[in-house]
Structure formats: C-alpha cells, structure tokens
Design an enzyme around this catalytic site. Sequence first.
Site, PDB file in Angstrom:
ATOM      1  N   GLY A   1       0.892  -1.032   0.075  1.00 15.14           N
ATOM      2  CA  GLY A   1       0.056   0.195  -0.062  1.00 15.14           C
ATOM      3  C   GLY A   1       0.806   1.275  -0.031  1.00 15.14           C
ATOM      4  N   ASP A   2       0.083   2.344   0.058  1.00 17.81           N
ATOM      5  CA  ASP A   2       0.861   3.796  -0.149  1.00 17.81           C
ATOM      6  C   ASP A   2       1.998   3.739  -1.233  1.00 17.81           C
ATOM      7  OD1 ASP A   2      -0.691   4.066   2.142  1.00 17.81           O
ATOM      8  OD2 ASP A   2       0.882   3.515   3.401  1.00 17.81           O
TER       9      ASP A   2
ATOM     10  N   LYS B   1      -0.901   5.756  -5.534  1.00 21.88           N
ATOM     11  CA  LYS B   1      -1.676   5.126  -6.460  1.00 21.88           C
ATOM     12  C   LYS B   1      -2.687   6.660  -6.701  1.00 21.88           C
ATOM     13  CE  LYS B   1      -3.272   2.252  -3.434  1.00 21.88           C
ATOM     14  NZ  LYS B   1      -2.075   2.087  -2.447  1.00 21.88           N
TER      15      LYS B   1
ATOM     16  N   LYS C   1      -1.921   9.826  -6.692  1.00 21.53           N
ATOM     17  CA  LYS C   1      -1.161  10.601  -7.309  1.00 21.53           C
ATOM     18  C   LYS C   1      -1.354  10.333  -8.725  1.00 21.53           C
ATOM     19  CE  LYS C   1       2.985  12.261  -9.142  1.00 21.53           C
ATOM     20  NZ  LYS C   1       4.473  12.546  -9.384  1.00 21.53           N
TER      21      LYS C   1
ATOM     22  N   GLY D   1      -5.879   5.833   2.055  1.00 21.99           N
ATOM     23  CA  GLY D   1      -5.530   7.271   2.152  1.00 21.99           C
ATOM     24  C   GLY D   1      -4.515   7.342   0.774  1.00 21.99           C
ATOM     25  N   HIS D   2      -5.543   8.179  -0.160  1.00 26.12           N
ATOM     26  CA  HIS D   2      -4.898   8.524  -1.585  1.00 26.12           C
ATOM     27  C   HIS D   2      -4.464   9.962  -1.314  1.00 26.12           C
ATOM     28  CE1 HIS D   2      -6.318   4.464  -3.218  1.00 26.12           C
ATOM     29  NE2 HIS D   2      -5.757   4.257  -2.394  1.00 26.12           N
TER      30      HIS D   2
ATOM     31  N   GLN E   1      -5.051  -0.244  -1.133  1.00 27.21           N
ATOM     32  CA  GLN E   1      -4.142  -1.134  -0.506  1.00 27.21           C
ATOM     33  C   GLN E   1      -2.975  -1.447  -1.648  1.00 27.21           C
ATOM     34  OE1 GLN E   1      -7.742  -1.847   0.666  1.00 27.21           O
ATOM     35  NE2 GLN E   1      -7.179  -0.063   1.628  1.00 27.21           N
TER      36      GLN E   1
ATOM     37  N   THR F   1      -5.415  -6.891   4.569  1.00 24.40           N
ATOM     38  CA  THR F   1      -6.585  -6.449   4.745  1.00 24.40           C
ATOM     39  C   THR F   1      -7.713  -7.408   4.269  1.00 24.40           C
ATOM     40  OG1 THR F   1      -8.110  -4.476   4.117  1.00 24.40           O
ATOM     41  CG2 THR F   1      -6.918  -5.448   2.158  1.00 24.40           C
TER      42      THR F   1
ATOM     43  N   THR G   1      -3.807   7.217   9.167  1.00 27.24           N
ATOM     44  CA  THR G   1      -3.657   7.136  10.624  1.00 27.24           C
ATOM     45  C   THR G   1      -2.402   8.099  11.079  1.00 27.24           C
ATOM     46  OG1 THR G   1      -2.176   5.046  10.225  1.00 27.24           O
ATOM     47  CG2 THR G   1      -4.510   4.677  10.602  1.00 27.24           C
ATOM     48  N   GLY G   2      -1.531   8.588  10.485  1.00 32.99           N
ATOM     49  CA  GLY G   2      -0.529   9.255  10.681  1.00 32.99           C
ATOM     50  C   GLY G   2       0.742   8.406  11.367  1.00 32.99           C
TER      51      GLY G   2
ATOM     52  N   LYS H   1       8.766   7.913  -6.288  1.00 33.39           N
ATOM     53  CA  LYS H   1       9.482   8.346  -5.210  1.00 33.39           C
ATOM     54  C   LYS H   1      10.902   8.053  -5.526  1.00 33.39           C
ATOM     55  CE  LYS H   1       7.139   8.939  -1.148  1.00 33.39           C
ATOM     56  NZ  LYS H   1       6.332   8.893  -0.165  1.00 33.39           N
TER      57      LYS H   1
HETATM   58  P1  GDP Z   1      -1.440   5.816  -2.061  1.00 32.45           P
HETATM   59  O1  GDP Z   1      -2.239   5.230  -0.819  1.00 32.45           O
HETATM   60  O2  GDP Z   1      -1.198   4.578  -3.066  1.00 32.45           O
HETATM   61  O3  GDP Z   1      -2.305   6.908  -2.779  1.00 32.45           O
HETATM   62  O4  GDP Z   1      -0.145   6.452  -1.474  1.00 32.45           O
HETATM   63  P2  GDP Z   1      -0.339   7.417  -0.557  1.00 32.45           P
HETATM   64  O5  GDP Z   1      -0.803   8.784  -0.686  1.00 32.45           O
HETATM   65  O6  GDP Z   1      -0.800   6.902   0.961  1.00 32.45           O
HETATM   66  O7  GDP Z   1       1.391   7.799  -0.159  1.00 32.45           O
HETATM   67  C1  GDP Z   1       2.139   8.312  -1.019  1.00 32.45           C
HETATM   68  C2  GDP Z   1       2.804   9.607  -0.560  1.00 32.45           C
HETATM   69  O8  GDP Z   1       4.130   9.793  -1.435  1.00 32.45           O
HETATM   70  C3  GDP Z   1       2.043  10.826  -0.446  1.00 32.45           C
HETATM   71  O9  GDP Z   1       2.289  11.621   0.599  1.00 32.45           O
HETATM   72  C4  GDP Z   1       2.400  11.561  -1.940  1.00 32.45           C
HETATM   73  O10 GDP Z   1       1.925  12.790  -1.718  1.00 32.45           O
HETATM   74  C5  GDP Z   1       3.764  10.911  -1.846  1.00 32.45           C
HETATM   75  N1  GDP Z   1       4.442  10.880  -3.258  1.00 32.45           N
HETATM   76  C6  GDP Z   1       3.535  10.268  -4.373  1.00 32.45           C
HETATM   77  N2  GDP Z   1       4.540  10.096  -5.244  1.00 32.45           N
HETATM   78  C7  GDP Z   1       5.687  10.810  -4.806  1.00 32.45           C
HETATM   79  C8  GDP Z   1       7.020  11.086  -5.647  1.00 32.45           C
HETATM   80  O11 GDP Z   1       7.298  10.536  -6.709  1.00 32.45           O
HETATM   81  N3  GDP Z   1       7.950  11.489  -4.590  1.00 32.45           N
HETATM   82  C9  GDP Z   1       7.799  11.931  -3.473  1.00 32.45           C
HETATM   83  N4  GDP Z   1       8.729  12.453  -2.822  1.00 32.45           N
HETATM   84  N5  GDP Z   1       6.585  11.874  -2.834  1.00 32.45           N
HETATM   85  C10 GDP Z   1       5.639  11.161  -3.827  1.00 32.45           C
HETATM   86  P1  IMO Z   2      -3.785   2.682   0.470  1.00 32.46           P
HETATM   87  O1  IMO Z   2      -5.188   2.553  -0.201  1.00 32.46           O
HETATM   88  C1  IMO Z   2      -1.063   0.884   3.501  1.00 32.46           C
HETATM   89  C2  IMO Z   2      -2.953  -1.935   6.234  1.00 32.46           C
HETATM   90  C3  IMO Z   2      -2.982  -1.729   7.812  1.00 32.46           C
HETATM   91  C4  IMO Z   2      -3.179  -2.933   8.558  1.00 32.46           C
HETATM   92  C5  IMO Z   2      -3.701  -3.855   7.274  1.00 32.46           C
HETATM   93  C6  IMO Z   2      -4.890  -4.351   7.637  1.00 32.46           C
HETATM   94  O2  IMO Z   2      -3.619   3.996   1.137  1.00 32.46           O
HETATM   95  O3  IMO Z   2      -2.434   2.043   0.018  1.00 32.46           O
HETATM   96  P2  IMO Z   2      -7.315  -2.727   7.683  1.00 32.46           P
HETATM   97  O4  IMO Z   2      -7.688  -1.333   8.157  1.00 32.46           O
HETATM   98  O5  IMO Z   2      -7.481  -3.108   6.417  1.00 32.46           O
HETATM   99  O6  IMO Z   2      -8.123  -3.692   8.708  1.00 32.46           O
HETATM  100  O7  IMO Z   2      -5.747  -2.959   8.180  1.00 32.46           O
HETATM  101  O8  IMO Z   2      -3.554  -3.332   6.151  1.00 32.46           O
HETATM  102  N1  IMO Z   2      -3.727  -1.144   5.442  1.00 32.46           N
HETATM  103  C7  IMO Z   2      -2.998  -0.406   4.623  1.00 32.46           C
HETATM  104  N2  IMO Z   2      -1.618  -0.034   4.302  1.00 32.46           N
HETATM  105  N3  IMO Z   2      -1.911   1.540   2.795  1.00 32.46           N
HETATM  106  C8  IMO Z   2      -3.414   1.329   2.890  1.00 32.46           C
HETATM  107  O9  IMO Z   2      -4.138   1.643   1.939  1.00 32.46           O
HETATM  108  C9  IMO Z   2      -3.797   0.363   3.738  1.00 32.46           C
HETATM  109  N4  IMO Z   2      -5.391  -0.161   4.242  1.00 32.46           N
HETATM  110  C10 IMO Z   2      -4.945  -0.799   5.248  1.00 32.46           C
HETATM  111  O10 IMO Z   2      -2.068  -0.896   7.945  1.00 32.46           O
HETATM  112  O11 IMO Z   2      -1.692  -3.433   8.480  1.00 32.46           O
HETATM  113 MG    MG Z   3      -2.272   5.598   1.225  1.00 35.27          MG
END
Ligand code: GDP
Ligand code: IMO
Ligand code: MG
Length: 423
Positions: A12-13, A16, A18, A40-41, A222, A237, A299-300, A329
């Site tokens: 995850g994270d 996606k 962006k 959290g996107h 995720q 998840t 969640t921070g 990144k």
């Molecule tokens: P998602 O859940 O897949 O949408 O990703 P998140 O938003 O949770 O986490 C990605 C983090 O990386 C966010 O804070 C974005 O603003 C940041 N981000 C996305 N692409 C880049 C990149 O290419 N470089 C940097 N430095 N940050 C990025």
């Molecule tokens: P995005 O879409 C990162 C992780 C949680 C935990 C496990 C189960 O932003 O990439 P849940 O709340 O689904 O029961 O949690 O999955 N998790 C994520 N980790 N990015 C996410 O979503 C996540 N959604 C759930 O931290 O380990």
């Molecule tokens: Mg995220």
Amino acid sequence: MKIDVLLGLQWGDEGKGKIVDVLAPQYPVVARFQGGPNAGHSLQFGDQKFILHTIPSGIFHNGVVNVIGNGVVIDPLILAQEVKALEQMKVPVTERLYIAKKAHLILPTHRIIDAATEAAKGAEKIGSTLKGIGPAYMDKTGRNGLRVGDILLPSFLDKYQKLRKKHVEFLRQFDFSYSIEEHEEQWLKEIENLKQYNIVDGEFFINGYIESSKKVLAEGAQGALLDIDFGSYPFVTSSTTTCAGACTGLGVPPSKIGKVYGIFKAYCTRVGSGPFPTELHDETGEEIRQLGREFGATTGRPRRTGWLDLVALKYSIMINGVSELIMMKADVLDTFDQIKVAVAYKIGKTEHKQFPYEIQTEQIEPVFKEFKGWKRNLSSIVNEDELPFELMNYVRFIEKETGVPVTVISLGPDRAQTIMRQR
Ligand code: GDP
Ligand code: IMO
Ligand code: MG
C-alpha cells in the site's frame, strides 16, 4: 473498449492517488473497486494537497465520472467528511460521484468490533486502521451486511437494528468498553444524506461505459501484498486488492480487462504489523522515512521502510498480470551513495527466488544487489533524457528482472513531477 486497472504492488501507499489523478484526463470514468476508508490516497497540485479515503482520485477533474463500486465498503460518516472538504475546495462532488447500490456499509458497531478484536489480539494485532473494514467484509461474506441500496427501502432501520443487535451480542465476549451512541446519531443522519448522491446499479453503469467505448480506469486500494488471499496472511486487509478484485468489485468480466498498471516505490514501506524481509531498522531506514515523509495518510503512523524487494515485486506482477510498471518516489533516494535491491531470499543455506508460503522475516536473509546512487536532485526534471544514467541503470535492471516496462517515473508528490516515458 476495455477497462484498465491501476493497483499497488507492495504493502500500500505506493502513490496510487497521485497517478490516478495524473491519468484521469485520459479516462472519462474512474472507479474504486475494493477497500474503504482504510485507504488514504494523496493528491497534490501546486499548493493544493488532498487525501481521499473512499472517493476515487479522478474527482478533481471536470468531466470525469467517479464511481464507488460494489466491492467497496463505505462509512457514510467518513464519506461525508470527505465530501465536505472537497466542497470547500469548490469541487462539485455530487455531480461527479456515483455510488453502486451493492456497495456495503460500515456501521458504527463494525468500527467497535474492529477495535475490540484488535485489542484482544494483543501483540499479534494486525495493525488495522480500525475503520471497521474487516468486520464489514465479514458481514458481507457472512451474508448479514447492509448495502447502499438498502437505505432506499422502508425496512432499512429494522435491518440496521437487527444487525446492531447481533453486533452487541458478539461484543459481549470482549472485555472492552464502548459507546455506540457516540457516532450513531450522526451516522444515521449521514445515511439520509447519502440518498442525495447518484446511487446506481454499478455493474450496468460501468458496463454501459465499456459498451459505448468510454475508457474506464479502475483504482485499486492497498496493495497486492495486503490481498486477502495472496498477501502476507493474516497480516492483510479483508478484500481482494489484486486485479481479479476489479472484476468482482465492479461487475466487469475478465475478458474486458485491458492494461494493468502496477505501481511500486523505488524502495519499500509497510504500515502495521506483518513480515517485511528487506526492512531497515537502522539510520538508512530512518533517512528514507524522513526524506519520503513516510507517515500514514489515514492514521499518521510512521511507516516501516526498507529496500526494494524484487522477489515480492515479481510475485505481485505475476498475480496481477501487470503490463506496465510505474515507479514512484525515486527522488527520495537522491542523496544515497548506494541503493540496494533484494534479488533473492536466503533461507538456511538455500537461495529462493519464489515468494515463500510463510514469510518468517527472522529466517530470511535478503540477497542484495547494490547500485550506485545518482546523487542528484531529481525533483525538477521534466524530460526523460535528463534522467541520470545511474537511475536509468536501476530502472533497466528492474525491467530486465521483471520483464515489464517501466512506463512512468514519479519524481515528487506533485502532478507535474511525473515523467511519462516515450516508447
Ligand atoms: P496511495 O495510498 O498509494 O495513494 O499513496 P499515499 O498517498 O498513501 O502515499 C504516497 C505518499 O507519497 C503521499 O504523501 C504522496 O504525496 C507522496 N508521493 C507520491 N509520489 C511521490 C514521488 O514521486 N515522490 C515523493 N517524494 N513523494 C511522492
Ligand atoms: P492505501 O490504499 C497501507 C494495512 C493496515 C494493516 C492492514 C489491515 O492508502 O494504500 P485494515 O484497516 O484494512 O483492517 O488494516 O492493512 N492497510 C494499509 N496500509 N495503505 C493502505 O491503503 C492500507 N489499508 C490497510 O495498516 O496493516
Ligand atoms: Mg495510502
């Protein structure tokens, strides 16, 4: 016309949100197919930053239809907060948003059950986001759930009370104090408010667009390694985060899947518990966390960090049938002298290239290949031919190992910091 799918290949994270925002102008329809407010996107353009949880990341684009598919679980309270924040930014959400009738609802008691079951697990807790995801999907598969379409029925409140009662019975086994009333009144108000949105038969809606040759982008939440079947179970998840989830979560046949964009970070992160073979517990790990601002968008919580893991990445590519890779990144590694990539796992005396059934991090020694860092600030590069040789060397190695082209390289959080590679 086929439907393209974009999904995370790690835990995850990956970024996606962006990339969906970047690609959205090419897609008249963007649809979320699974997960819920655990996602959290993040999106960023100029000085505007936004985090979406339930709403698809195409919402900022005029003319883009955004669909919350049947595979998603919705908490009307969180959805309402998202809508409010978007409306403050003058985004006409109600015009652009469509919600599938068959999407399930997260009840206040689902969140309480999530918290109670996690607390009962003690040291073995999953590290859930505590948004009620697991319990809501349990009620879905247990055939007890409430769906968005139910809110239009006169029997909705009876159905709600029945399920609430079941939950209260279930909660008796836990030594856990809670208050349902704390959020219930507002939740019921938001259920009423939900009726103002475009509530549609999602499967007919999406297939209608496909039939009329409109491009649809399915946005995953995720990542593949959190998938209920193929992730690092039980630290996963509760939904199908992989490509197959786009079929079941939108009502689209497999034969209609077109491109599969697999998105990954140039390194790895994970939030919550569970195995992570390339995790760094040292200063380098902390440096990645600080430079990459690796703190959860929902969640921070600080995210765990480590080097890129090709054993895991290849597994995710196989499960999803990824046709194009998107690397995020890379800029976070700008200052590093050396960059490492795991190419195999050493377990005992044997090297394994296949992702194991059970990942016991203590028994796995990753076999790393080292790359020279580029030692250049990438954040303002706009042309592919300006990318440093060392970075391209890294990218070409990933392409060779995986057999999949890296078509997009992201060099910063802003929309503009994206290199679309020419092929
Ligand atoms: P998602 O859940 O897949 O949408 O990703 P998140 O938003 O949770 O986490 C990605 C983090 O990386 C966010 O804070 C974005 O603003 C940041 N981000 C996305 N692409 C880049 C990149 O290419 N470089 C940097 N430095 N940050 C990025
Ligand atoms: P995005 O879409 C990162 C992780 C949680 C935990 C496990 C189960 O932003 O990439 P849940 O709340 O689904 O029961 O949690 O999955 N998790 C994520 N980790 N990015 C996410 O979503 C996540 N959604 C759930 O931290 O380990
Ligand atoms: Mg995220």
